[in-house]
Scaffold this motif. Structure first.
Motif, PDB file in Angstrom:
ATOM      1  N   VAL A  28      -2.237 -10.302   6.721  1.00 45.38           N
ATOM      2  CA  VAL A  28      -2.953 -10.759   5.524  1.00 45.38           C
ATOM      3  C   VAL A  28      -2.890  -9.653   4.474  1.00 45.38           C
ATOM      4  O   VAL A  28      -2.721  -8.485   4.806  1.00 45.38           O
ATOM      5  CB  VAL A  28      -4.423 -11.135   5.842  1.00 45.38           C
ATOM      6  CG1 VAL A  28      -4.474 -12.334   6.778  1.00 45.38           C
ATOM      7  CG2 VAL A  28      -5.183  -9.969   6.436  1.00 45.38           C
ATOM      8  N   ARG A  32      -7.531  -8.719   0.853  1.00 44.91           N
ATOM      9  CA  ARG A  32      -8.416  -9.528   1.705  1.00 44.91           C
ATOM     10  C   ARG A  32      -9.087  -8.662   2.770  1.00 44.91           C
ATOM     11  O   ARG A  32     -10.257  -8.854   3.096  1.00 44.91           O
ATOM     12  CB  ARG A  32      -7.612 -10.672   2.334  1.00 44.91           C
ATOM     13  CG  ARG A  32      -8.434 -11.614   3.161  1.00 44.91           C
ATOM     14  CD  ARG A  32      -9.454 -12.365   2.281  1.00 44.91           C
ATOM     15  NE  ARG A  32     -10.370 -13.125   3.112  1.00 44.91           N
ATOM     16  CZ  ARG A  32     -11.616 -12.728   3.406  1.00 44.91           C
ATOM     17  NH1 ARG A  32     -12.111 -11.609   2.922  1.00 44.91           N
ATOM     18  NH2 ARG A  32     -12.374 -13.479   4.185  1.00 44.91           N
ATOM     19  N   THR A  35     -11.928  -6.682   1.189  1.00 44.96           N
ATOM     20  CA  THR A  35     -13.103  -7.529   0.992  1.00 44.96           C
ATOM     21  C   THR A  35     -13.886  -7.663   2.294  1.00 44.96           C
ATOM     22  O   THR A  35     -15.118  -7.557   2.301  1.00 44.96           O
ATOM     23  CB  THR A  35     -12.694  -8.919   0.460  1.00 44.96           C
ATOM     24  OG1 THR A  35     -12.064  -8.736  -0.814  1.00 44.96           O
ATOM     25  CG2 THR A  35     -13.885  -9.835   0.303  1.00 44.96           C
ATOM     26  N   LEU A 155      -9.094 -13.761   9.170  1.00 44.10           N
ATOM     27  CA  LEU A 155      -8.745 -13.787   7.750  1.00 44.10           C
ATOM     28  C   LEU A 155      -7.543 -14.665   7.409  1.00 44.10           C
ATOM     29  O   LEU A 155      -7.320 -14.985   6.252  1.00 44.10           O
ATOM     30  CB  LEU A 155      -8.462 -12.355   7.254  1.00 44.10           C
ATOM     31  CG  LEU A 155      -9.626 -11.368   7.349  1.00 44.10           C
ATOM     32  CD1 LEU A 155      -9.201 -10.014   6.813  1.00 44.10           C
ATOM     33  CD2 LEU A 155     -10.858 -11.891   6.622  1.00 44.10           C
TER      34      LEU A 155
END
Length: 157
Positions: A28, A32, A35, A155
């Motif tokens: 990913v 991301r 976060t 994710l």
């Protein structure tokens, strides 16, 4: 018994008497992953089984972390650079033998285009603590790899 640790800055990630670093590639984007690390604190126990609770403090400038074994950390966030770095210093803990500690999460682009995550635990403590942590390196590494596998699965779309 909780103890106040020595205050250290970002340079401690490179100068600590003991540094344990681990790396994993995720499928990913690093944005991301950042976060998940810096903003979705309540979800940490879903992917990092050593952690039972993470609560932001001081408007996001700090964190209170409970570990599954009963340990805890009160932390100050030192760096939060989106998609690049998330670093926090441990200010108070009930871990015996600890004098100073920080955890540094660095994010880069992996060869496959996802995120390469490097997690460094930087520690100063008693000789006994440093020895125990060195001997526990394999277990800490396994815990990190398991957490990254779970985070990657969590994710992915």
């Amino acid at each position: 018994m909780a103890r106040q640790l020595r205050s250290v800055g970002l340079e401690f990630a490179d100068t600590a008497p003991l540094r344990l670093s681990f790396t994993a590639d995720l499928g990913v984007p690093r944005e991301r992953v950042f976060t998940a690390l810096a903003e979705e604190l309540e979800a940490w126990p879903l992917w990092f089984t050593a952690v039972s609770q993470v609560t932001p403090t001081e408007g996001g400038k700090g964190r209170h972390v409970r570990l599954t074994g009963g340990g805890f950390f009160t932390e100050t966030v030192l760096a939060a650079v989106p998609a690049e770095r998330y670093t926090y210093r441990i200010d108070r803990t009930n871990a015996p033998g600890m004098r100073a500690m920080m955890e540094d999460w660095n994010l880069a682009v992996s060869p496959s285009g996802g995120a390469r995550v490097r997690w460094t635990m930087a520690v100063d403590g008693t000789r006994t603590l440093r020895t125990v942590m060195r001997l526990g390196r394999a277990g800490i590494g396994a815990s990190f790899r398991d957490a990254m596998r779970k985070l990657d699965l969590r994710l992915r779309p």
